[in-house]
Write a protein that holds these residues in place. Structure first.
Motif, PDB file in Angstrom:
ATOM      1  N   VAL A 152      -5.924  -4.060  -2.642  1.00  0.00           N
ATOM      2  CA  VAL A 152      -7.416  -3.523  -2.040  1.00  0.00           C
ATOM      3  C   VAL A 152      -6.466  -2.501  -1.236  1.00  0.00           C
ATOM      4  O   VAL A 152      -7.099  -1.409  -1.154  1.00  0.00           O
ATOM      5  CB  VAL A 152      -8.453  -4.884  -1.545  1.00  0.00           C
ATOM      6  N   ASP A 153      -5.698  -3.061  -0.431  1.00  0.00           N
ATOM      7  CA  ASP A 153      -5.053  -1.999   0.746  1.00  0.00           C
ATOM      8  C   ASP A 153      -4.664  -0.359   0.012  1.00  0.00           C
ATOM      9  O   ASP A 153      -5.342   0.404   0.741  1.00  0.00           O
ATOM     10  CB  ASP A 153      -4.427  -2.689   1.505  1.00  0.00           C
ATOM     11  N   TRP A 154      -3.687  -0.084  -0.732  1.00  0.00           N
ATOM     12  CA  TRP A 154      -3.262   0.323  -1.483  1.00  0.00           C
ATOM     13  C   TRP A 154      -4.548   1.037  -1.620  1.00  0.00           C
ATOM     14  O   TRP A 154      -3.999   2.398  -1.324  1.00  0.00           O
ATOM     15  CB  TRP A 154      -2.179  -0.302  -2.975  1.00  0.00           C
ATOM     16  N   PHE A 155      -4.960   0.990  -2.575  1.00  0.00           N
ATOM     17  CA  PHE A 155      -5.720   1.583  -2.981  1.00  0.00           C
ATOM     18  C   PHE A 155      -7.490   2.543  -2.464  1.00  0.00           C
ATOM     19  O   PHE A 155      -7.922   3.574  -2.594  1.00  0.00           O
ATOM     20  CB  PHE A 155      -7.613   0.494  -4.200  1.00  0.00           C
ATOM     21  N   THR A 156      -7.771   1.904  -1.291  1.00  0.00           N
ATOM     22  CA  THR A 156      -7.957   2.037   0.395  1.00  0.00           C
ATOM     23  C   THR A 156      -7.461   3.345   0.253  1.00  0.00           C
ATOM     24  O   THR A 156      -8.143   5.241   0.846  1.00  0.00           O
ATOM     25  CB  THR A 156      -8.303   0.925   0.699  1.00  0.00           C
ATOM     26  N   VAL A 157      -6.143   3.348   0.772  1.00  0.00           N
ATOM     27  CA  VAL A 157      -5.365   4.445   1.222  1.00  0.00           C
ATOM     28  C   VAL A 157      -5.079   5.262   0.436  1.00  0.00           C
ATOM     29  O   VAL A 157      -4.837   6.455   0.962  1.00  0.00           O
ATOM     30  CB  VAL A 157      -4.368   3.483   2.544  1.00  0.00           C
ATOM     31  N   GLY A 158      -4.712   4.905  -1.022  1.00  0.00           N
ATOM     32  CA  GLY A 158      -4.695   5.355  -1.840  1.00  0.00           C
ATOM     33  C   GLY A 158      -5.905   6.652  -2.310  1.00  0.00           C
ATOM     34  O   GLY A 158      -5.512   7.694  -2.809  1.00  0.00           O
ATOM     35  N   GLY A 159      -7.153   5.830  -1.752  1.00  0.00           N
ATOM     36  CA  GLY A 159      -8.569   6.407  -2.211  1.00  0.00           C
ATOM     37  C   GLY A 159      -8.161   7.400  -1.357  1.00  0.00           C
ATOM     38  O   GLY A 159      -9.173   8.576  -1.532  1.00  0.00           O
ATOM     39  N   ALA A 160      -8.299   7.709   0.214  1.00  0.00           N
ATOM     40  CA  ALA A 160      -8.558   7.935   1.255  1.00  0.00           C
ATOM     41  C   ALA A 160      -7.295   9.203   1.535  1.00  0.00           C
ATOM     42  O   ALA A 160      -7.842  10.525   1.331  1.00  0.00           O
ATOM     43  CB  ALA A 160      -8.340   7.181   2.831  1.00  0.00           C
ATOM     44  N   GLY A 161      -6.427   9.011   0.594  1.00  0.00           N
ATOM     45  CA  GLY A 161      -5.148  10.903   0.509  1.00  0.00           C
ATOM     46  C   GLY A 161      -6.323  11.550  -0.554  1.00  0.00           C
ATOM     47  O   GLY A 161      -5.479  12.307  -0.368  1.00  0.00           O
ATOM     48  N   LEU A 162      -6.364  10.913  -1.474  1.00  0.00           N
ATOM     49  CA  LEU A 162      -7.543  11.608  -2.313  1.00  0.00           C
ATOM     50  C   LEU A 162      -8.326  12.687  -2.342  1.00  0.00           C
ATOM     51  O   LEU A 162      -8.704  13.982  -2.380  1.00  0.00           O
ATOM     52  CB  LEU A 162      -8.333  10.461  -3.733  1.00  0.00           C
ATOM     53  N   LEU A 163      -9.500  11.974  -1.607  1.00  0.00           N
ATOM     54  CA  LEU A 163     -10.292  12.615  -0.846  1.00  0.00           C
ATOM     55  C   LEU A 163     -10.248  13.084   0.294  1.00  0.00           C
ATOM     56  O   LEU A 163     -10.490  14.721  -0.244  1.00  0.00           O
ATOM     57  CB  LEU A 163     -10.764  11.993  -0.001  1.00  0.00           C
TER      58      LEU A 163
ATOM     59  N   LEU B  39       6.237  -5.886   5.668  1.00  0.00           N
ATOM     60  CA  LEU B  39       5.582  -5.120   5.627  1.00  0.00           C
ATOM     61  C   LEU B  39       4.976  -3.867   5.067  1.00  0.00           C
ATOM     62  O   LEU B  39       5.502  -3.625   4.326  1.00  0.00           O
ATOM     63  CB  LEU B  39       5.757  -5.079   7.530  1.00  0.00           C
ATOM     64  N   PRO B  40       3.800  -3.538   5.039  1.00  0.00           N
ATOM     65  CA  PRO B  40       2.839  -2.737   4.113  1.00  0.00           C
ATOM     66  C   PRO B  40       3.171  -1.348   4.479  1.00  0.00           C
ATOM     67  O   PRO B  40       2.413  -0.682   5.096  1.00  0.00           O
ATOM     68  CB  PRO B  40       2.029  -3.146   4.333  1.00  0.00           C
ATOM     69  N   THR B  41       4.878  -0.899   4.596  1.00  0.00           N
ATOM     70  CA  THR B  41       5.304   0.500   5.596  1.00  0.00           C
ATOM     71  C   THR B  41       4.774   1.706   4.294  1.00  0.00           C
ATOM     72  O   THR B  41       4.806   2.710   4.874  1.00  0.00           O
ATOM     73  CB  THR B  41       6.755   0.185   5.167  1.00  0.00           C
ATOM     74  N   GLY B  42       4.498   0.786   3.284  1.00  0.00           N
ATOM     75  CA  GLY B  42       4.637   2.271   2.108  1.00  0.00           C
ATOM     76  C   GLY B  42       2.935   3.147   2.833  1.00  0.00           C
ATOM     77  O   GLY B  42       3.367   3.891   1.949  1.00  0.00           O
ATOM     78  N   LEU B  43       2.118   1.722   2.711  1.00  0.00           N
ATOM     79  CA  LEU B  43       0.691   2.749   3.297  1.00  0.00           C
ATOM     80  C   LEU B  43       0.897   3.430   4.207  1.00  0.00           C
ATOM     81  O   LEU B  43      -0.038   4.402   3.970  1.00  0.00           O
ATOM     82  CB  LEU B  43       0.108   1.321   3.860  1.00  0.00           C
ATOM     83  N   LEU B  44       2.166   3.715   5.119  1.00  0.00           N
ATOM     84  CA  LEU B  44       2.180   4.575   6.468  1.00  0.00           C
ATOM     85  C   LEU B  44       2.850   5.242   5.143  1.00  0.00           C
ATOM     86  O   LEU B  44       2.251   6.675   5.668  1.00  0.00           O
ATOM     87  CB  LEU B  44       3.172   3.750   7.150  1.00  0.00           C
ATOM     88  N   THR B  45       3.405   5.155   5.047  1.00  0.00           N
ATOM     89  CA  THR B  45       3.932   7.066   4.156  1.00  0.00           C
ATOM     90  C   THR B  45       3.427   7.365   3.281  1.00  0.00           C
ATOM     91  O   THR B  45       3.254   8.550   3.477  1.00  0.00           O
ATOM     92  CB  THR B  45       5.665   6.838   3.400  1.00  0.00           C
ATOM     93  N   VAL B  46       2.334   7.281   2.696  1.00  0.00           N
ATOM     94  CA  VAL B  46       1.338   7.375   1.943  1.00  0.00           C
ATOM     95  C   VAL B  46       0.439   8.383   2.640  1.00  0.00           C
ATOM     96  O   VAL B  46       0.372   9.510   2.336  1.00  0.00           O
ATOM     97  CB  VAL B  46       0.438   6.347   1.192  1.00  0.00           C
TER      98      VAL B  46
END
Length: 282
Positions: free
Chosen positions: A141-152, A53-60
């Motif tokens: 796409v999910d990683w770039f979406t969550v990562g981009g939100a983190g940058l913002l 499961l995409p647990t990495g997105l949660l930790t970002v």
């Protein structure tokens, strides 16, 4: 304006503060990515699902929620630090009008905020890779979406810090207030409002709003990966538990969190500009 921006970059890289605050961002984010992917309840959900499961997105999301304080502190010292070291007089006299000085600081610190955001996302992702493997991030796409939100979120906290520092000018007060509010005061407010008729207002507090920029993207993506077509039937408690640990608010759209925190950032920047243009610097 170009000369003022270059001057701000020289000030930033002449002292060690920029990397001194960047180190804890990298360490904290890496730890959140590595340890967070091994979180007990998440691991049980993976075992029950029988797949990664995409647990990495949660930790970002979690790393961003904690790391943004360092960007805010760095931004706050952009103006408050100059008042402390008495260099603000020279800055304003050589960079008149004062609004241009603040504008140059905002441009320069936006770039540093992006650097902090990149270090945060990459460090959390490396930690997540160690803890959950490549499959722990879902599709790119999910990683770039969550990562981009983190940058913002990181950039906005940096700019809010600049505005807040210009507003209060005292570096010690700026640091203490930012840390106390983010980790103590807002938590107390959230507990007090919990269960009241205005409990929904919590999502509009600054900390909750900034957490929601990333958390309100990461948590629904994770739930969707777990539940698939049955996502609408997932119990509210599952969302609330994930939001509690990884940020965001159940049922609150990420874009509304973004607009809310953007409003706080604009208010502090505007307030700092109005106060700084009238403040005596002699």
């Amino acid at each position: 304006m170009g000369g003022l921006v270059k001057a701000e970059f020289r000030k930033i890289f002449t002292v060690n503060l920029w990397w001194a605050l960047l180190i804890p961002v990298a360490v904290l984010s890496f730890g959140a990515g590595w340890i967070g992917t091994a979180f007990g309840s998440i691991e049980q959900m993976q075992e029950a699902a029988g797949r990664s499961l995409p647990t990495g997105l949660l930790t970002v999301s979690m790393s961003t929620n904690y790391s943004t304080i360092f960007a805010a502190l760095f931004g706050a010292l952009a103006v408050a630090g100059e008042h402390r070291h008495k260099s603000i007089t020279t800055t304003y006299l050589t960079g008149n009008p004062r609004g241009a000085v603040l504008g140059a600081k905002l441009i320069a610190y936006t770039n540093i905020g992006l650097l902090y955001g990149l270090v945060n996302v990459l460090s959390a992702s490396i930690g997540g890779l160690l803890g959950a493997g490549l499959d722990g991030f879902g599709n790119p796409v999910d990683w770039f979406t969550v990562g981009g939100a983190g940058l913002l979120a990181m950039v906005l906290w940096t700019l809010l810090g600049v505005g807040f520092g210009a507003l209060v000018t005292n570096s010690i007060v700026a640091v203490l207030v930012l840390v106390a509010y983010k980790f103590v005061i807002e938590f107390i407010l959230s507990v007090v409002l919990l269960g009241s008729e205005i409990a929904g207002f919590v999502a509009y507090l600054p900390g909750a709003a900034s957490n929601g920029i990333v958390g309100n993207l990461a948590v629904p993506i994770f739930i969707s990966a777990v539940a698939g077509d049955s996502e609408p039937y997932v119990q509210v408690e599952a969302f609330q538990v994930l939001h509690f640990f990884f940020g965001g608010t159940y049922g609150h759209p990420w874009w509304l969190s973004l607009l809310t925190f953007l409003g706080y950032t604009a208010a502090f920047v505007l307030g700092g500009w109005l106060v700084s243009r009238r403040r005596d610097i002699t």
